[in-house]
Write a protein that holds these residues in place. Structure first.
Motif, mmCIF file in Angstrom:
data_model
loop_
_atom_site.group_PDB
_atom_site.id
_atom_site.type_symbol
_atom_site.label_atom_id
_atom_site.label_comp_id
_atom_site.label_asym_id
_atom_site.label_seq_id
_atom_site.Cartn_x
_atom_site.Cartn_y
_atom_site.Cartn_z
ATOM 1 N N LEU A 35 39.223 43.621 46.180
ATOM 2 C CA LEU A 35 39.269 42.222 46.595
ATOM 3 C C LEU A 35 40.473 41.517 45.963
ATOM 4 C CD1 LEU A 35 36.624 39.854 47.479
ATOM 5 C CD2 LEU A 35 38.009 39.103 45.571
ATOM 6 N N LYS A 36 40.716 41.762 44.675
ATOM 7 C CA LYS A 36 41.888 41.179 44.006
ATOM 8 C C LYS A 36 43.174 41.610 44.698
ATOM 9 C CE LYS A 36 40.216 41.052 39.240
ATOM 10 N NZ LYS A 36 40.458 41.635 37.899
ATOM 11 N N LYS A 37 43.253 42.893 45.029
ATOM 12 C CA LYS A 37 44.450 43.431 45.684
ATOM 13 C C LYS A 37 44.685 42.754 47.026
ATOM 14 C CE LYS A 37 46.455 47.693 47.351
ATOM 15 N NZ LYS A 37 46.117 48.756 48.259
ATOM 16 N N VAL A 38 43.645 42.635 47.829
ATOM 17 C CA VAL A 38 43.769 42.002 49.144
ATOM 18 C C VAL A 38 44.146 40.528 48.993
ATOM 19 C CG1 VAL A 38 42.531 41.370 51.264
ATOM 20 C CG2 VAL A 38 42.206 43.638 50.260
ATOM 21 N N PHE A 39 43.540 39.841 48.023
ATOM 22 C CA PHE A 39 43.861 38.423 47.794
ATOM 23 C C PHE A 39 45.350 38.274 47.472
ATOM 24 C CE2 PHE A 39 44.158 34.714 44.899
ATOM 25 C CZ PHE A 39 43.799 33.729 45.813
ATOM 26 N N LYS A 40 45.869 39.131 46.604
ATOM 27 C CA LYS A 40 47.286 39.051 46.226
ATOM 28 C C LYS A 40 48.205 39.434 47.384
ATOM 29 C CE LYS A 40 46.482 39.651 41.305
ATOM 30 N NZ LYS A 40 46.675 40.515 40.137
ATOM 31 N N GLU A 41 47.767 40.328 48.263
ATOM 32 C CA GLU A 41 48.558 40.678 49.448
ATOM 33 C C GLU A 41 48.601 39.515 50.434
ATOM 34 O OE1 GLU A 41 46.628 44.205 50.895
ATOM 35 O OE2 GLU A 41 47.623 45.501 49.426
ATOM 36 N N ARG A 42 47.469 38.857 50.641
ATOM 37 C CA ARG A 42 47.391 37.743 51.594
ATOM 38 C C ARG A 42 48.054 36.473 51.051
ATOM 39 N NH1 ARG A 42 45.046 40.910 54.701
ATOM 40 N NH2 ARG A 42 42.899 41.146 55.324
ATOM 41 N N TYR A 43 48.005 36.309 49.739
ATOM 42 C CA TYR A 43 48.568 35.124 49.075
ATOM 43 C C TYR A 43 49.476 35.595 47.934
ATOM 44 C CZ TYR A 43 44.757 33.088 51.710
ATOM 45 O OH TYR A 43 43.906 32.732 52.730
ATOM 46 N N PRO A 44 50.720 35.986 48.258
ATOM 47 C CA PRO A 44 51.626 36.582 47.268
ATOM 48 C C PRO A 44 51.855 35.735 46.013
ATOM 49 C CG PRO A 44 52.509 36.848 49.472
ATOM 50 C CD PRO A 44 51.310 35.953 49.585
ATOM 51 N N GLU A 45 51.746 34.421 46.114
ATOM 52 C CA GLU A 45 51.907 33.564 44.929
ATOM 53 C C GLU A 45 50.874 33.919 43.853
ATOM 54 O OE1 GLU A 45 54.010 30.827 43.932
ATOM 55 O OE2 GLU A 45 55.251 31.874 45.391
ATOM 56 N N ALA A 46 49.741 34.452 44.244
ATOM 57 C CA ALA A 46 48.696 34.828 43.292
ATOM 58 C C ALA A 46 49.141 35.956 42.369
ATOM 59 C CB ALA A 46 47.423 35.221 44.030
ATOM 60 N N SER A 47 50.119 36.739 42.797
ATOM 61 C CA SER A 47 50.627 37.829 41.962
ATOM 62 C C SER A 47 51.324 37.314 40.712
ATOM 63 C CB SER A 47 51.587 38.712 42.761
ATOM 64 O OG SER A 47 50.892 39.345 43.801
ATOM 65 N N LYS A 48 51.716 36.046 40.721
ATOM 66 C CA LYS A 48 52.399 35.456 39.561
ATOM 67 C C LYS A 48 51.419 35.033 38.464
ATOM 68 C CE LYS A 48 56.196 33.747 42.397
ATOM 69 N NZ LYS A 48 56.887 32.551 42.883
ATOM 70 N N LEU A 49 50.137 35.006 38.779
ATOM 71 C CA LEU A 49 49.138 34.608 37.787
ATOM 72 C C LEU A 49 48.954 35.714 36.753
ATOM 73 C CD1 LEU A 49 46.459 33.082 40.182
ATOM 74 C CD2 LEU A 49 48.194 31.867 38.848
ATOM 75 N N SER A 50 48.750 35.329 35.510
ATOM 76 C CA SER A 50 48.605 36.325 34.440
ATOM 77 C C SER A 50 47.323 37.133 34.584
ATOM 78 C CB SER A 50 48.648 35.647 33.073
ATOM 79 O OG SER A 50 47.599 34.704 32.960
ATOM 80 N N SER A 51 46.304 36.547 35.186
ATOM 81 C CA SER A 51 45.050 37.267 35.404
ATOM 82 C C SER A 51 44.206 36.521 36.431
ATOM 83 C CB SER A 51 44.267 37.385 34.094
ATOM 84 O OG SER A 51 43.868 36.104 33.649
ATOM 85 N N LEU A 52 43.244 37.218 36.957
ATOM 86 C CA LEU A 52 42.249 36.617 37.850
ATOM 87 C C LEU A 52 40.888 37.149 37.426
ATOM 88 C CD1 LEU A 52 43.636 36.924 41.503
ATOM 89 C CD2 LEU A 52 43.206 34.820 40.240
ATOM 90 N N ALA A 53 39.981 36.266 37.129
ATOM 91 C CA ALA A 53 38.609 36.689 36.847
ATOM 92 C C ALA A 53 37.823 36.572 38.146
ATOM 93 C CB ALA A 53 37.987 35.809 35.774
ATOM 94 N N ILE A 54 36.892 37.480 38.315
ATOM 95 C CA ILE A 54 36.046 37.468 39.504
ATOM 96 C C ILE A 54 34.589 37.429 39.050
ATOM 97 C CG2 ILE A 54 35.360 38.709 41.603
ATOM 98 C CD1 ILE A 54 38.278 37.861 41.716
ATOM 99 N N ALA A 55 33.845 36.520 39.645
ATOM 100 C CA ALA A 55 32.407 36.476 39.404
ATOM 101 C C ALA A 55 31.708 36.840 40.710
ATOM 102 C CB ALA A 55 31.978 35.089 38.949
ATOM 103 N N VAL A 56 30.721 37.689 40.609
ATOM 104 C CA VAL A 56 29.915 38.075 41.766
ATOM 105 C C VAL A 56 28.497 37.594 41.490
ATOM 106 C CG1 VAL A 56 29.054 39.992 43.165
ATOM 107 C CG2 VAL A 56 31.374 40.084 42.215
ATOM 108 N N ASN A 57 28.011 36.748 42.373
ATOM 109 C CA ASN A 57 26.676 36.170 42.213
ATOM 110 C C ASN A 57 26.512 35.518 40.835
ATOM 111 O OD1 ASN A 57 25.986 37.009 44.836
ATOM 112 N ND2 ASN A 57 25.491 39.036 44.064
ATOM 113 N N GLU A 58 27.538 34.739 40.469
ATOM 114 C CA GLU A 58 27.560 33.919 39.254
ATOM 115 C C GLU A 58 27.642 34.709 37.950
ATOM 116 O OE1 GLU A 58 24.520 30.915 39.399
ATOM 117 O OE2 GLU A 58 25.168 30.223 41.368
#
Length: 79
Positions: A32-55
Motif C-alpha cells: 500500500l505504501k509503495k502504491v501510494f508513493k507511485e500515485r503521489y510521487p511527492e510522498a516519496s520525499k517524506l522521511s516516513s509514513l506510518a500506517i494504521a489498520v483498524n486503528e
C-alpha cells in the motif's frame, strides 16, 4: 477498504479519503505504501509514513483486506 489521510499526506493527495479501488492490488501495508508513493510521487520525499489498520499501527507485512480501515499518517512535529 477505507483509506484515510492525515497531515501532509492529505495535502499531497488533495483529499482526506482515497478511492480504495486505486489500491486493490495492495495485499499488505508495504505494498500500500509503495502504491501510494507511485500515485503521489511527492510522498516519496517524506522521511516516513506510518500506517494504521483498524486503528492499530501496522508493520509492512501486515495483510490488509477489503473491510479494513487504513490510515496513512505522515511524520509529525511538535513543540
Amino acid at each position: 477498504m477505507k483509506i484515510l489521510l492525515f497531515g501532509i499526506a492529505k495535502e499531497i493527495a488533495g483529499k482526506s479519503v482515497l478511492d480504495a479501488s486505486e489500491f486493490s492490488e495492495a495485499k499488505n501495508v508495504g505494498e500500500l505504501k509503495k502504491v501510494f508513493k507511485e500515485r503521489y510521487p511527492e510522498a516519496s520525499k517524506l522521511s516516513s509514513l506510518a500506517i494504521a489498520v483498524n486503528e492499530e499501527y501496522a508493520e509492512d507485512d501486515h495483510k490488509i483486506s477489503t473491510g479494513d480501515e487504513v490510515a496513512i499518517i505522515p511524520p509529525v512535529s511538535g513543540g
